[in-house]
Design an enzyme around this catalytic site. Structure first.
Site, PDB file in Angstrom:
ATOM      1  N   ALA A   1       0.834  -1.206   0.000  1.00  0.00           N
ATOM      2  CA  ALA A   1       0.000   0.000   0.000  1.00  0.00           C
ATOM      3  C   ALA A   1       0.866   1.252   0.000  1.00  0.00           C
ATOM      4  O   ALA A   1       0.617   2.200  -0.750  1.00  0.00           O
ATOM      5  CB  ALA A   1      -0.935  -0.011   1.203  1.00  0.00           C
ATOM      6  N   ASP A   2       1.890   1.279   0.848  1.00  0.00           N
ATOM      7  CA  ASP A   2       2.765   2.448   0.923  1.00  0.00           C
ATOM      8  C   ASP A   2       3.495   2.703  -0.395  1.00  0.00           C
ATOM      9  O   ASP A   2       3.490   3.816  -0.924  1.00  0.00           O
ATOM     10  CB  ASP A   2       3.793   2.260   2.035  1.00  0.00           C
ATOM     11  CG  ASP A   2       3.245   2.622   3.405  1.00  0.00           C
ATOM     12  OD1 ASP A   2       2.301   3.421   3.474  1.00  0.00           O
ATOM     13  OD2 ASP A   2       3.770   2.107   4.407  1.00  0.00           O
ATOM     14  N   PHE A   3       4.141   1.671  -0.916  1.00  0.00           N
ATOM     15  CA  PHE A   3       4.937   1.871  -2.125  1.00  0.00           C
ATOM     16  C   PHE A   3       4.043   2.107  -3.340  1.00  0.00           C
ATOM     17  O   PHE A   3       4.347   2.935  -4.198  1.00  0.00           O
ATOM     18  CB  PHE A   3       5.871   0.688  -2.352  1.00  0.00           C
ATOM     19  CG  PHE A   3       6.928   0.556  -1.287  1.00  0.00           C
ATOM     20  CD1 PHE A   3       7.674   1.653  -0.899  1.00  0.00           C
ATOM     21  CD2 PHE A   3       7.167  -0.659  -0.666  1.00  0.00           C
ATOM     22  CE1 PHE A   3       8.637   1.547   0.092  1.00  0.00           C
ATOM     23  CE2 PHE A   3       8.132  -0.778   0.323  1.00  0.00           C
ATOM     24  CZ  PHE A   3       8.871   0.331   0.718  1.00  0.00           C
TER      25      PHE A   3
ATOM     26  N   GLY B   1       2.870   5.647  -3.155  1.00  0.00           N
ATOM     27  CA  GLY B   1       3.930   6.566  -3.527  1.00  0.00           C
ATOM     28  C   GLY B   1       4.127   6.650  -5.021  1.00  0.00           C
ATOM     29  O   GLY B   1       4.330   7.738  -5.586  1.00  0.00           O
TER      30      GLY B   1
END
Length: 402
Positions: free
Chosen positions: A175-177, A180
């Protein structure tokens, strides 16, 4: 070679993972990044470590997580809640082409650092927001981190051993990458649009939207077909065989994306009858009879080692791979992807390994220019560029603004 985003300036108000990963990509592509951190402790990822080589108790250096995703940036410390700190941010917003922030919705407005506030100083400003659940829905005010977003997206429900009911987090912060990368795409798009219109704008990405978008191959089946999906281990719900199979000494991954490849695969492993069997002749029938086929293939594949099967399958041009551990994968990367590994000198840790820039251009290039910064390493430099005198800088330090 020239860098594709040379000359673009970014004020980085991010922390954690998704936002800093976005600004790292922008920095790799040539943007000049000024990263703002809280005085004293800085970004929380400075304390996140897997390797004992890096010591979280030394925040000026940073944990291995911080060191992985914060290169090509200058770092300043600034108390944004103070009037003087806000003033510095306003000046940096006037200097910048892009501002990126990932505070919870409402925080930047309370600080006076939201888009509407900063665009007064720079009408051409591109302002990028990234949050867990966005700003409009009924989840907007909820706290969220990568694993919580993955859980809400449904990703955890389809990840894990075949038949398992235990939720399993993928080994990477998807989710984070993913968020981003999506925000980077939105920012570059907005910069292109500004070239045509002369106007800045605000762009926003939520981690949930980004993660759901990466589940797009399931979208029609679930929303229209009401499909019920469960963990398949390394298997694929829409392709068979497309997974790891047990060998005499480990596992080998096989990926038969078409019926033609499946037939060639069967011939290569010495089982042409599996291609002619009506139970397995088409991908639809293989998906329906997954258990029976995988059971037969597992018996066959246990007869040889992983290396032997790789040789057989590669000779037949069937997509395959050993299941590497991370050390092997990183060790092999220099040969498989020249330029994707390098080292850079870091003031706190000496020689520091870094992954390269994954983009390839014919007329320009991304570049690893500077190491991840020490906490506050460039505070005085940036403030002097904004016109602050040594006496003013010392006063700001005494007042704990920096």
């Amino acid at each position: 070679m020239r860098r594709p985003l040379d000359g673009i300036k970014v004020l980085d108000l991010t922390h954690g993972v998704a936002g800093p990963y976005c600004t790292m990509i922008l920095g790799d592509l040539g943007c000049e990044i000024v990263k703002v951190e809280k005085p004293g402790r800085g970004d929380a990822t400075r304390y996140m470590n897997v390797s004992d080589k890096f010591h979280a108790e030394i925040p000026r250096v940073g944990g291995d997580y911080f060191l992985a995703i914060n290169r090509n940036k200058r770092a300043i410390t600034l108390e944004m809640k103070s009037p003087e700190g806000r003033k510095v941010c306003e000046e940096l917003a006037a200097w910048a082409d892009v501002v990126v922030q990932n505070f919870r919705p409402g925080v930047t407005k309370r600080l006076g650092l939201d888009y509407e506030s900063l665009r007064k100083f720079n009408p051409r400003l591109i302002y990028g927001n990234i949050s867990a659940y966005g700003t409009e829905g009924d989840m907007a005010e909820k706290a969220g981190m990568d694993i919580a977003v993955q859980a809400r997206s449904g990703l955890l429900s389809i990840t894990g051993a075949h038949g398992s009911k235990e939720p399993v987090r993928p080994g990477a912060s998807i989710a984070d990458f993913g968020g981003g990368i999506y925000l980077t795409t939105a920012i570059v798009t907005a910069l292109f649009d500004r070239e045509r219109t002369g106007e800045g704008q605000e762009v926003s990405v939520s981690l949930l939207d980004a993660t759901m978008s990466m589940l797009i191959n399931y979208s029609v089946a679930v929303m229209d077909g009401k499909a019920q999906l469960a963990p398949l281990g390394s298997g694929h719900p829409q392709l068979v065989p497309y997974q790891a199979l047990p060998t005499a000494d480990g596992h080998v991954v096989v990926a038969t994306g078409t019926n033609k490849t499946y037939r060639e695969f069967c011939v290569a492993i010495g089982e042409p009858g599996l291609a002619d069997d009506p139970m397995f002749a088409s991908n639809q029938s293989r998906v329906k009879n997954r258990e029976a086929l995988i059971e037969k293939l597992s018996v066959v594949f246990r007869r040889k080692t992983t290396a032997q099967w790789i040789e057989v399958l590669e000779a037949a041009d069937v997509p395959c791979a050993p299941v590497n551990d991370l050390q092997t994968a990183f060790d092999d990367l220099e040969a498989t992807s020249p330029g994707m590994t390098s080292t850079i000198d870091h003031a706190g840790v000496g020689k520091l390994s870094q992954l390269g820039v994954p983009f390839r251009f014919s007329n320009c290039a991304g570049e690893l220019r500077t190491p991840p910064p020490m906490l506050g390493e460039h505070t005085e430099q940036v403030l002097r560029e904004l016109g602050r005198t040594d006496a003013q800088i010392e006063a700001m330090r005494a007042a704990r603004v920096i």
